[in-house]
Write a protein that holds these residues in place. Structure first.
Motif, PDB file in Angstrom:
ATOM      1  N   GLU A 146       0.749  -0.746  -0.420  1.00 15.58           N
ATOM      2  CA  GLU A 146      -0.209   0.615   0.223  1.00 15.58           C
ATOM      3  C   GLU A 146       0.349   1.084  -0.079  1.00 15.58           C
ATOM      4  OE1 GLU A 146      -3.339  -0.444   2.807  1.00 15.58           O
ATOM      5  OE2 GLU A 146      -3.063  -2.145   3.564  1.00 15.58           O
ATOM      6  N   GLY A 147       1.911   1.449   1.201  1.00 22.21           N
ATOM      7  CA  GLY A 147       2.351   2.756   0.966  1.00 22.21           C
ATOM      8  C   GLY A 147       3.329   2.472   0.183  1.00 22.21           C
TER       9      GLY A 147
ATOM     10  N   PRO B 139       6.616   5.837   4.423  1.00 13.48           N
ATOM     11  CA  PRO B 139       4.868   6.169   4.542  1.00 13.48           C
ATOM     12  C   PRO B 139       4.227   5.237   6.167  1.00 13.48           C
ATOM     13  CG  PRO B 139       6.194   3.726   3.740  1.00 13.48           C
ATOM     14  CD  PRO B 139       6.917   4.435   3.930  1.00 13.48           C
ATOM     15  N   LYS B 142       0.772   5.560   7.163  1.00 18.50           N
ATOM     16  CA  LYS B 142       0.562   4.596   7.296  1.00 18.50           C
ATOM     17  C   LYS B 142       0.661   3.610   8.333  1.00 18.50           C
ATOM     18  CE  LYS B 142      -1.197   2.713   3.044  1.00 18.50           C
ATOM     19  NZ  LYS B 142      -2.823   2.009   3.117  1.00 18.50           N
ATOM     20  N   SER B 310       4.890  10.098  -3.960  1.00 19.03           N
ATOM     21  CA  SER B 310       4.666   8.222  -3.770  1.00 19.03           C
ATOM     22  C   SER B 310       4.090   8.669  -2.791  1.00 19.03           C
ATOM     23  CB  SER B 310       6.205   7.634  -3.714  1.00 19.03           C
ATOM     24  OG  SER B 310       6.239   6.707  -3.141  1.00 19.03           O
ATOM     25  N   SER B 314       0.125   6.566  -2.986  1.00 19.68           N
ATOM     26  CA  SER B 314      -0.841   5.407  -1.827  1.00 19.68           C
ATOM     27  C   SER B 314      -1.952   6.098  -1.325  1.00 19.68           C
ATOM     28  CB  SER B 314       0.506   5.653  -0.857  1.00 19.68           C
ATOM     29  OG  SER B 314       0.789   6.583   0.251  1.00 19.68           O
ATOM     30  N   ASP B 318      -5.116   4.491  -2.103  1.00 18.25           N
ATOM     31  CA  ASP B 318      -6.324   3.543  -1.366  1.00 18.25           C
ATOM     32  C   ASP B 318      -7.651   3.738  -1.355  1.00 18.25           C
ATOM     33  OD1 ASP B 318      -3.958   2.684   0.458  1.00 18.25           O
ATOM     34  OD2 ASP B 318      -4.037   3.990   2.529  1.00 18.25           O
TER      35      ASP B 318
END
Lengths: 428, 428
Positions: A146-147, B139, B142, B310, B314, B318
């Protein structure tokens, strides 16, 4: 508040105990964060009456884990039995067939049967989640799925077996031979029942196969991985590599190129000063080289009750929140076959040899390298009291083929005592 | 394949250019991973005819960014304008009112107006996502909101302003004064238009306030953060701290305890050998101390076109996948007020003083510390050619109050040349 999410937990070893404990101690926090109560309905394990130090009295007991998949009062089956086939796989299949989701920590099952299971899960509209299967508490599966999902991934690397990293760093720090530290690790309970899973690189290889699948959109392909354990690493290798500025790591590398998918889980040398080189003890590290995001490094505990339970819980929380995703980040039916690269990408190699003390000995070795088309970056011969002289060579980039030719030619020189050691140097 | 997800992008600076480029170059990969095409419908920026090196010809142009929120052919508004209020906030509010989701890289807006906007978004059933607001390509939002969501979080720390870390490591490596390196950074384009946002710690403070909110389930509270920039750090501090085994970092620390929520973004000393201490140049690092998962460290590029794009992508991915989550990981209406801790948790401090060369000078300083209830861990006086002697002191743990008393008392001793420098030592 929505309806509770009801778990059936199969397997009550270290991880199972951790998950039960988190469900109990973090109940309010989980409810706040997911909007639902997360409850355990039933559990299953081999021995019902073993004292596990946790209160299971509120949960139903099933002797047969597969029975969890048939209960109407279970939404998610948490599979913590282990093993690539057998009861774990039977349980997962039964769960999907009965409309349940699966959360698992089972790396072997995902690496080997993940494709089949993912197709079953997705055909049934269920999810198969496995954050805990890779690098314990480090949320690397989520980071990659996902990230970093918008990125073309160039390379994934990782030290993902804490036991091996413990053994290697302990050998270096305490100047101890492999066997002694292996026995220590055994006594500390760091080793799997079958230690080959750890020191043979198999466990870490399973993890790498899973990450490669997500990173490159390919079917997990553990079978074609180049696998080599740490059993043959000596203190001498560690010490000499250190002299040349390197540390020995059991390093996983997955890389997709025109040559195909290269997957290696082997001892490698990495620069001492790099984040991977500095990794101590049982800690894990995963390095993702992404086209847009650049190099992203995640570090943390790769095993243990709390870290692994944390990862299992994150999957359960996703399900409780209604965050549902394809198993490997894209529909399993769209994953490509991963043609295995014919040979690893060329690299520098570290060579350690014991030369007989004969005139011209070093010249013969240098000639053998030259004839194989390999040039020397750095060379060091050590002073010696006995009949053989330790020699270290760092080559320029060479193919594995050329290296194997050189190693074969070394044997014909008549100046080598024992076997030459060759370890790949990975640019990190 | 499902219906495409249609973006309206406001702001075409570095990050906007990166997002447009990713949508264009990763179109197939994004479609495979999300099951939908991701398309840009319209864009908006200050100057329509500026050459940005990207092809915008296929997209509608809006002079007014808020117009993006009113278009029927936009599902997600990507807000890359910046600023805590003004057009960015107006755009977000209009988006929610018109049933659109918002993806933003705007740390100031989330840190300061995040609570209001989150409530609006959630009341409207929309999402407000901001992975790119914290630590660029890492990330971490997240990881904290989802990957570690089952954990009680004990502490979050981070080096989250690459420019400050660049300045501090460059001062050390090149033995240069702050002003020189600041000018260099300016010429390299590393500084915000208002450099105080960087070197004053404000930008990094915004990021910390966001992470604290997620970690502790509290409303973002940037206002009560202890904030101190790096403008007063001298090469002398860096050099002397290094003598004592430390490196200077602009370090953010958020910690919840019985004392309340402590949030600090200040220069701190960390051990040279720690992962934070080893962090070079513009790289970012976030360390999460989680009760179950243990210490999880994430490292990567904290800024730049690719990394930030990036992170934006993400969030878009989602949304394309239907993964919809409360803004801060739990409904905004359930976030608690965060009572600010009255004073920071006691810590060791590093003191650097210039003592006049008088008999008894050091004794007076030591007495002043003793009277403030502070004991000395280590002390070092340097040889000197001129009239003052550099003295370094590392104290045992002390409250900030006691330290301030001691610093005040130092002034009364009559043996101090200039101001004493005091920097907190953070255990990492």
């Amino acid at each position: 508040m929505n309806t509770p999410l009801r778990l059936g937990i199969a397997g009550l070893g270290t991880v199972g105990r951790g998950v039960v404990t988190m469900v109990q101690t973090r109940a309010d926090l989980l409810a706040t964060r997911t909007g639902r109560r997360i409850e355990i309905t039933a559990v299953s394990a081999r021995s019902r009456h073993k004292d596990r130090g946790i209160d299971l009295s509120a949960y139903d007991w099933e002797d047969d884990p597969v029975a969890l998949a048939h209960r109407d009062d279970v939404d998610v089956v948490v599979e913590l039995i282990g093993g690539s086939d057998g009861p774990a796989k039977a349980l997962a299949e039964a769960a999907f067939a009965n409309g349940k989701d699966i959360v698992t920590a089972n790396k072997a099952m995902i690496a080997i049967n993940g494709q089949t299971l993912a197709e079953q899960a997705e055909a049934a509209g269920r999810v198969l989640r496995f954050e805990a299967a890779v690098a314990g508490g480090i949320p690397i599966v989520k980071a990659l799925t996902e990230g970093l999902a918008g990125n073309k991934i160039n390379r994934v690397m990782g030290v993902m077996n804490g036991t091996c990293n413990y053994i290697l760093t302990r050998m270096e720090d305490a100047k101890l031979p492999y066997d002694t530290v292996f026995d220590e690790a055994h006594q500390l309970g760091y080793l799997e029942a079958d230690p080959t899973l750890d020191v043979g690189g198999i466990d870490a290889g399973h993890k790498l196969a899973i990450l490669a699948s997500i990173a490159f959109g390919t079917k997990p392909n553990f079978e074609d991985m180049i696998l080599e354990g740490i059993e043959h690493i000596t203190f001498e290798d560690i010490r000499r590599a250190s002299d040349m500025g390197y540390r020995v790591k059991l390093l996983g590398v997955a890389q997709m190129s025109g040559r195909g998918l290269e997957q290696r889980m082997t001892p490698c040398l990495v620069p001492k000063g790099s984040p991977l080189g500095r990794l101590e003890n049982a800690t894990n590290m995963v390095v993702v080289e992404a086209e847009e995001a650049g190099q992203i490094t995640l570090r943390g505990a790769g095993a243990g009750e709390g870290p692994t339970a944390s990862a299992v819980m994150s999957d359960i929380i996703d399900i409780a929140r209604g965050l549902r995703l394809s198993t490997f980040g894209q529909p399993a039916t769209t994953l490509q076959e991963a043609p295995a690269a014919l040979a690893p990408i060329p690299a520098q190699y570290y060579l350690r040899l014991e030369l007989l003390d004969k005139p011209g000995a070093l010249a013969r070795i240098a000639s053998a390298l030259g004839e194989a088309g390999i040039s020397i970056d750095r060379m060091r011969q050590y002073g010696h009291a006995d009949a053989t002289a330790p020699v270290l060579i760092v080559t320029h980039k060479a193919t594995r083929d050329a290296l194997d030719h050189a190693l074969e030619a070394f044997k014909q020189t008549g100046v080598l005592a024992g076997e030459a050691v060759a370890i790949r140097i990975e640019q990190v």
